[in-house]
Each structure stands twice: as C-alpha cells, then as structure tokens.
Design an enzyme around this catalytic site. Structure first.
Site, PDB file in Angstrom:
ATOM      1  N   LYS A 198       0.843  -1.194   0.000  1.00 37.07           N
ATOM      2  CA  LYS A 198       0.000   0.000   0.000  1.00 37.07           C
ATOM      3  C   LYS A 198       0.885   1.253   0.000  1.00 37.07           C
ATOM      4  CE  LYS A 198      -1.732   2.910   2.843  1.00 37.07           C
ATOM      5  NZ  LYS A 198      -1.733   4.181   2.076  1.00 37.07           N
ATOM      6  N   GLY A 251       7.304   4.971   8.077  1.00 38.42           N
ATOM      7  CA  GLY A 251       6.459   6.151   8.243  1.00 38.42           C
ATOM      8  C   GLY A 251       6.680   6.752   9.615  1.00 38.42           C
ATOM      9  N   SER A 252       5.637   7.388  10.122  1.00 35.49           N
ATOM     10  CA  SER A 252       5.800   8.118  11.386  1.00 35.49           C
ATOM     11  C   SER A 252       5.738   7.175  12.589  1.00 35.49           C
ATOM     12  CB  SER A 252       4.695   9.167  11.502  1.00 35.49           C
ATOM     13  OG  SER A 252       3.445   8.529  11.581  1.00 35.49           O
ATOM     14  N   THR A 253       6.285   7.618  13.688  1.00 32.86           N
ATOM     15  CA  THR A 253       6.283   6.797  14.906  1.00 32.86           C
ATOM     16  C   THR A 253       4.863   6.542  15.427  1.00 32.86           C
ATOM     17  OG1 THR A 253       8.551   7.356  15.482  1.00 32.86           O
ATOM     18  CG2 THR A 253       7.137   6.689  17.296  1.00 32.86           C
ATOM     19  N   GLY A 256       3.351   3.946  13.227  1.00 33.48           N
ATOM     20  CA  GLY A 256       4.087   2.692  13.431  1.00 33.48           C
ATOM     21  C   GLY A 256       3.627   1.976  14.692  1.00 33.48           C
ATOM     22  N   GLU A 273      10.227   1.099  10.308  1.00 37.26           N
ATOM     23  CA  GLU A 273      11.214   2.174  10.139  1.00 37.26           C
ATOM     24  C   GLU A 273      10.482   3.476  10.407  1.00 37.26           C
ATOM     25  OE1 GLU A 273      14.258   1.696   9.754  1.00 37.26           O
ATOM     26  OE2 GLU A 273      14.189  -0.422   9.214  1.00 37.26           O
ATOM     27  N   CYS A 307      13.581  10.777   6.694  1.00 41.04           N
ATOM     28  CA  CYS A 307      13.478  10.293   8.075  1.00 41.04           C
ATOM     29  C   CYS A 307      14.769  10.543   8.846  1.00 41.04           C
ATOM     30  CB  CYS A 307      13.058   8.836   8.111  1.00 41.04           C
ATOM     31  SG  CYS A 307      14.039   7.798   7.061  1.00 41.04           S
ATOM     32  N   GLU A 404       9.616  15.805  15.474  1.00 37.69           N
ATOM     33  CA  GLU A 404       9.969  15.650  14.062  1.00 37.69           C
ATOM     34  C   GLU A 404       9.111  16.596  13.229  1.00 37.69           C
ATOM     35  OE1 GLU A 404       8.846  11.941  11.945  1.00 37.69           O
ATOM     36  OE2 GLU A 404      10.876  11.969  11.135  1.00 37.69           O
TER      37      GLU A 404
HETATM   38  P1  NAP Z   1       2.158   8.134   8.229  1.00 39.10           P
HETATM   39  O1  NAP Z   1       0.832   8.272   8.867  1.00 39.10           O
HETATM   40  O2  NAP Z   1       3.191   7.447   9.020  1.00 39.10           O
HETATM   41  O3  NAP Z   1       2.002   7.393   6.832  1.00 39.10           O
HETATM   42  C1  NAP Z   1       2.830   6.389   6.328  1.00 39.10           C
HETATM   43  C2  NAP Z   1       2.007   5.300   5.661  1.00 39.10           C
HETATM   44  O4  NAP Z   1       1.146   4.671   6.620  1.00 39.10           O
HETATM   45  C3  NAP Z   1       1.081   5.819   4.583  1.00 39.10           C
HETATM   46  O5  NAP Z   1       0.961   4.857   3.566  1.00 39.10           O
HETATM   47  C4  NAP Z   1      -0.217   5.978   5.345  1.00 39.10           C
HETATM   48  O6  NAP Z   1      -1.348   6.047   4.533  1.00 39.10           O
HETATM   49  C5  NAP Z   1      -0.204   4.740   6.196  1.00 39.10           C
HETATM   50  N1  NAP Z   1      -1.089   4.811   7.359  1.00 39.10           N
HETATM   51  C6  NAP Z   1      -1.552   5.910   8.013  1.00 39.10           C
HETATM   52  N2  NAP Z   1      -2.333   5.553   9.057  1.00 39.10           N
HETATM   53  C7  NAP Z   1      -2.374   4.207   9.066  1.00 39.10           C
HETATM   54  C8  NAP Z   1      -2.999   3.240   9.894  1.00 39.10           C
HETATM   55  N3  NAP Z   1      -3.737   3.592  10.943  1.00 39.10           N
HETATM   56  N4  NAP Z   1      -2.834   1.933   9.618  1.00 39.10           N
HETATM   57  C9  NAP Z   1      -2.069   1.550   8.584  1.00 39.10           C
HETATM   58  N5  NAP Z   1      -1.453   2.409   7.745  1.00 39.10           N
HETATM   59  C10 NAP Z   1      -1.593   3.723   7.994  1.00 39.10           C
HETATM   60  O7  NAP Z   1       2.721   9.550   7.808  1.00 39.10           O
HETATM   61  P2  NAP Z   1       1.920  10.816   7.234  1.00 39.10           P
HETATM   62  O8  NAP Z   1       0.606  10.971   7.942  1.00 39.10           O
HETATM   63  O9  NAP Z   1       1.909  10.735   5.776  1.00 39.10           O
HETATM   64  O10 NAP Z   1       2.897  11.988   7.695  1.00 39.10           O
HETATM   65  C11 NAP Z   1       2.792  12.537   8.991  1.00 39.10           C
HETATM   66  C12 NAP Z   1       4.142  12.752   9.607  1.00 39.10           C
HETATM   67  O11 NAP Z   1       4.840  11.530   9.689  1.00 39.10           O
HETATM   68  C13 NAP Z   1       5.096  13.610   8.817  1.00 39.10           C
HETATM   69  O12 NAP Z   1       4.912  14.965   9.035  1.00 39.10           O
HETATM   70  C14 NAP Z   1       6.416  13.160   9.317  1.00 39.10           C
HETATM   71  O13 NAP Z   1       6.729  13.779  10.526  1.00 39.10           O
HETATM   72  C15 NAP Z   1       6.208  11.712   9.564  1.00 39.10           C
HETATM   73  N6  NAP Z   1       6.717  10.831   8.483  1.00 39.10           N
HETATM   74  C16 NAP Z   1       7.847  10.167   8.704  1.00 39.10           C
HETATM   75  C17 NAP Z   1       8.356   9.319   7.728  1.00 39.10           C
HETATM   76  C18 NAP Z   1       9.620   8.589   7.938  1.00 39.10           C
HETATM   77  O14 NAP Z   1      10.142   7.991   7.013  1.00 39.10           O
HETATM   78  N7  NAP Z   1      10.155   8.601   9.119  1.00 39.10           N
HETATM   79  C19 NAP Z   1       7.684   9.166   6.527  1.00 39.10           C
HETATM   80  C20 NAP Z   1       6.482   9.854   6.332  1.00 39.10           C
HETATM   81  C21 NAP Z   1       6.016  10.673   7.323  1.00 39.10           C
HETATM   82  P3  NAP Z   1      -1.812   7.527   4.047  1.00 39.10           P
HETATM   83  O15 NAP Z   1      -0.861   7.897   3.004  1.00 39.10           O
HETATM   84  O16 NAP Z   1      -3.187   7.383   3.571  1.00 39.10           O
HETATM   85  O17 NAP Z   1      -1.730   8.418   5.258  1.00 39.10           O
END
Ligand code: NAP
Ligand code: MG
Length: 501
Positions: A198, A251-253, A256, A273, A307, A404
């Site tokens: 996904k 993705g985000s903590t 995760g 990660e 990240c 972050e």
């Molecule tokens: P995110 O929520 O961690 O999204 C990463 C992935 O997880 C996306 O595919 C997301 O889908 C999916 N996801 C979201 N909620 C989920 C759930 N409850 N169950 C399963 N999968 C789920 O990150 P974001 O909301 O896009 O970004 C928010 C913040 O996260 C950023 O501002 C940044 O601080 C951080 N971030 C960190 C990293 C990293 O590599 N460390 C990467 C991205 C973001 P959707 O795309 O539909 O949300």
C-alpha cells in the site's frame, strides 16, 4: 491540465498520467470494489495530476487472498533461487530502462527535483533489486551436532533452514515512494515471499508503474499486489489482516505504533522504520565552508522530508557564528521551483497538509522565542513551497527542537563541552541517524559509541548503501532493512533434528 505542462516531459509520462489508474490485484488491473477514487495532487501547483482507486477492506482482503494463494500454491513457491534471482535482475534492468519516466512520475507526484529522482531514487531502486537478487541464492542456515543428554544411545544431526515468512503487507510513506516500495519488494521477493503493497495516498503513482514493470519482468500473478488507498482504511485493514505473516512499515512513529499494536494481535512479524530528529555535531576543527555545506545538505535535501534529516545541529561555540552564517547563506541561495525544472534544488513539500504542518512548527518556534536567520515562511504563489529555514536561539524546551518536523527547518544550538553535546544529541525519543563533522580521529572514535542511533555518519549525512543495515534505536523503529540483516526480517528459522542411530 496544469502549470507543469510547459515543462518538458516524456510522451510516455504524459500517456501514463492520461491513462485511467487502476490497482493490481491477483494479476488484474482493477478499480476499487466500491468505485471510490482518490485525487492525486501535483504539489508544485496544487492541480489534479491523476485519480487512483481508493481501496477498502474488501479490496485488501482480495489482495491478501491472492498473495496467500500465490505463496501457498503457485509456481512461485517452488521456484529455484536462481530463477528468483534472474527475475529480480530483470526488474532492475526494467527500472533502468524506464528511468526517466519513473523519475518524471516521482517528481510530479512527490515534488522532488527530477534530477534527484533519477540520480538517486530511481537508480537506488534499481540497485536495491540487483543487490537483493544476489541474496536469493545466498540464504542459508547452519548445521550442528546435537548431544541430547536423555537420549544417549541415539545419534543426532541438526540443521536450520531459513524459510520465506509468507505474505508480506508493506505500507510505505510519500517521501521516497519508489525507493521505499523497492526496499520492501526486493527483499520480500528475494526470499520467496509474496506481497500486498500500500503506497501513501499522496504518492501512489510510481508504485503502480513499478508494478507494471514487475509484471513485464514475468513475475507471476498474485505474487505482487498493489492496493492504493487511505492509511486509516486500506492501511489499517492490511495491518490487522490475519492472512498477513509480516508487516513492513516505513512512516511516522505514531502510525508505526498503531500498526505494531494491530500486528501483535495476530503475532504478525513486523519491521518498523519510523521517525527521527537526527542530530548533527560540528566539532571545532572543521573547515567552515565544507561543514556548512554538509549541515545544509543534511537538512534541506528532499526539502527536509527525510526520516534521517539532520534537523538539529550542535556547533562548537568557537565556530558557531561562522558556520551558521554560511548555512543561512546557503539556505537563501537554493533555487526553489517545480521538480521538473532542471535548475530546481528545493521542490515543494508533498501536500498542503504537510506545508501547513511545517509552517505551524515554524510559528510555534517563533512563539517560543526562536529567531529565523533564513526562511521562516512559505513561497507565495501556487504550490506547497516552504523556504529553507534556519532557527537560532533555540533550546530543548521547544517543540521545534523536540518533535519531528519533516520539512526544511533546521534548529541550531552552540555547545562547548563534549559530554554536554552527547547528552543533548541523545535527549530525544528517537534514534535513527546522527552525523559528526570533524577530522579529529580520536574525538570521532570516542563519540561514535556514545550516540544512540542506528546510523552514525562522519563527514557525510543520510548516505545509504544497500549493503549497510538501516534502522532505528529507541522509538525510531524495530528491525533493520537492507544488508544481510534484512534477510532475517523476511524469513523464519526452522530447526530440523534427525535421529540417524
Ligand atoms: P504516516 O501516517 O506514518 O504514513 C505512512 C504510511 O502509513 C502511509 O501509507 C499511510 O497512509 C499509512 N497509514 C496511516 N495511518 C495508518 C494506519 N492507521 N494503519 C495503517 N497504515 C496507515 O505519515 P503521514 O501521515 O503521511 O505523515 C505525517 C508525519 O509523519 C510527517 O509529518 C512526518 O513527521 C512523519 N513521516 C515520517 C516518515 C519517515 O520515514 N520517518 C515518513 C512519512 C512521514 P496515508 O498515506 O493514507 O496516510
Ligand atoms: Mg501527490
């Protein structure tokens, strides 16, 4: 269609964008069962770029069943390692043959400069498939002579086998969409797993194009499935699905943790990660210009949406003013623009939501007393651009220092004592990366073991190699990707004991 129309683009990219996007389930390109779609926005101008299916639980369930069938019953499950290797090498070749198109798609969808997308994202994705192809034939267990005390008259021989963990659910973010897809798919396929991927709702396009190349390479139906959709629906359905044997998430903590909790209910294996707030430590012996360039790159690369971004810098007070003046000058000089413009070094942030989030942090920093010596605002006009920002007069009580931000925002603090900078560097729930800038060998070797981070770079930052394990200490994650270490994340170990008396 949009403002990027005047920027040059391959005909094949235009054709891909103009086609109706579908997702790949069990070898068929399909719409979502509900018919719902998601808008994909070009962050450089805010215009509609494409629409993709919005998968729900029903679609995820179909994809998991397809991956399960492919794992249990298909030719894939009986394939020789050399044949898996050959298929992965073919995927790598196809990525390279379509490098420019993939880079343009990535640039339009994510916002990053097309030169970076091609030189880094696409080329590292190809290399990842090639590196993992090599592992397909090198997965091995060990042999042992067992001495079982309560069975003295028997003779035993023991060995271990590494077996594919099974069906992998991969959930990836929007900052390096093609590369993150490759980091999950390549080791999963090398070990003989099947996958439901996904991609992030903001950047689903390169994963769909990659799935076409995987089909073209000859990987049979059901082995790789891609469901586009929202995290809270499609992502959550995947994470809690009892038919998934392993979840691989970047993705985000907070997300995760939610995924980890859902996975634990089924004892689904997981690798996570997660986020970071990576410190950059500049010692007093540095060459000012080189260090400043390194500090600027560490945070502004990919508009800070990395990240491991070096988002906190600690500079020795002997050189603080000179280094930070230079960093601020670099920040102000970086050309901003749409990713497809070859002169662009700073693209837009991925979405309006991310831009607002980052601007909210800058405001919070100012409210708490921080001062911007570069940037501090969005670039007016269309698109989701935030100027490279450098904040000084910051300390560890501030939100901008603790959380972050995931944008082009650097917080800078002076130090004069090594023990103090070590304490500051480690004063965070995260532990993904860190860098040290110095040529003082003794100081570097003393510092490295004291930094709690999965990767410590010296005189570089955020550089990755497929052979080096990557992952986080503390709340930055669970498990390691890349290198030999990743093979353990996609295999189970089976112990076999033979009585040959
Ligand atoms: P995110 O929520 O961690 O999204 C990463 C992935 O997880 C996306 O595919 C997301 O889908 C999916 N996801 C979201 N909620 C989920 C759930 N409850 N169950 C399963 N999968 C789920 O990150 P974001 O909301 O896009 O970004 C928010 C913040 O996260 C950023 O501002 C940044 O601080 C951080 N971030 C960190 C990293 C990293 O590599 N460390 C990467 C991205 C973001 P959707 O795309 O539909 O949300
Ligand atoms: Mg987008």
């Amino acid at each position: 269609m949009n403002n990027n129309q005047h920027l040059s683009m391959l005909d094949s990219t235009r054709a891909f964008l103009a086609s109706t996007q579908k997702m790949l389930i069990d070898g068929a390109w399909v719409q979502s069962t509900s018919g719902a779609t998601l808008d994909v926005i070009n962050p450089a101008d805010g215009e509609l770029l494409a629409r993709v299916p919005s998968a729900d639980e029903t679609d995820v369930d179909r994809a998991v069943l397809a991956a399960r069938r492919a794992f249990d019953d298909s030719a894939w499950s009986r394939m020789k390692p050399t044949d898996r290797e050959r298929l992965l090498l073919r995927v790598a070749d196809l990525i390279e043959a379509n490098a420019r198109e993939l880079a343009e798609i990535e640039s339009l969808d994510n916002g990053k400069p097309v030169t970076v997308a091609q030189g880094l994202d696409v080329s590292m994705a190809a290399q990842c498939f090639r590196y993992m192809a090599g592992w397909a034939t090198k997965i091995e267990g060990s042999t042992l002579d067992a001495s079982i005390p309560y069975s003295p008259s028997n003779a035993f021989f023991g060995y271990t086998r590494k077996e594919a963990v099974g069906v992998v659910g991969a959930i990836i973010p929007w900052n390096f969409p093609l590369l993150m897809a490759s980091w999950k798919l390549a080791p999963a396929l090398a070990t003989g797993c099947t996958v439901v991927l996904k991609p992030a709702e903001d950047t689903p396009l390169s994963a769909l194009r990659l799935a076409m190349l995987i089909e073209e390479a000859g990987i049979e139906k059901g082995v790789v499935n891609v469901v586009t959709g929202l995290g809270r629906t499609a992502g959550a359905a995947l994470a809690r699905h009892p038919g998934i044997d392993k979840i691989a998430f970047t993705g985000s903590t907070p997300t995760g943790k939610a995924i980890g909790r859902a996975a634990l209910d089924n004892m689904t294996r997981m690798s996570l990660e997660l986020g970071g707030k990576s410190p950059v430590i500049v010692l007093p012996d540095v060459d000012i210009d080189k260090a400043a360039e390194g500090v600027a790159n560490a945070i502004f690369f990919n508009s800070g949406q990395v990240c491991t971004a070096g988002s906190r810098v600690y500079v020795h007070d002997k050189v603080f003013d000179r280094v930070m003046e230079r960093v601020a000058a670099i920040a102000q000089s970086l050309p901003m623009g749409p990713g497809l413009d070859a002169s662009t070094q700073i693209g837009p942030l991925v979405s309006a939501r991310q831009m607002d989030r980052v601007l909210g942090y800058i405001k919070a920093g100012r409210d708490e007393g921080a001062r911007a010596i570069a940037g501090g605002a969005r670039k007016e006009g269309a698109g989701f651009f935030v100027k490279p920002t450098v904040l000084v007069d910051t300390d560890h009580s501030m939100k901008v220092v603790r959380e972050e931000i995931f944008g082009p925002v650097l917080v800078a603090m002076p130090f004069n004592d090594i023990d103090n900078v070590v304490a500051k560097a480690n004063d965070t729930p995260y532990g993904l990366g860190a860098s040290i800038w110095s040529n003082d060998l003794s100081a570097i070797h003393k510092l490295v073991p004291r930094i709690k981070a999965g990767t410590v770079w010296v005189n570089c930052h955020s550089l990755l190699d497929n052979a080096m394990p990557f992952g986080g200490f503390k709340q930055s994650g669970f498990g390691r990707e890349l290198g030999r270490a990743v093979i353990d994340m996609y295999t189970e170990s089976k112990s076999v004991l033979i009585n040959y008396a």
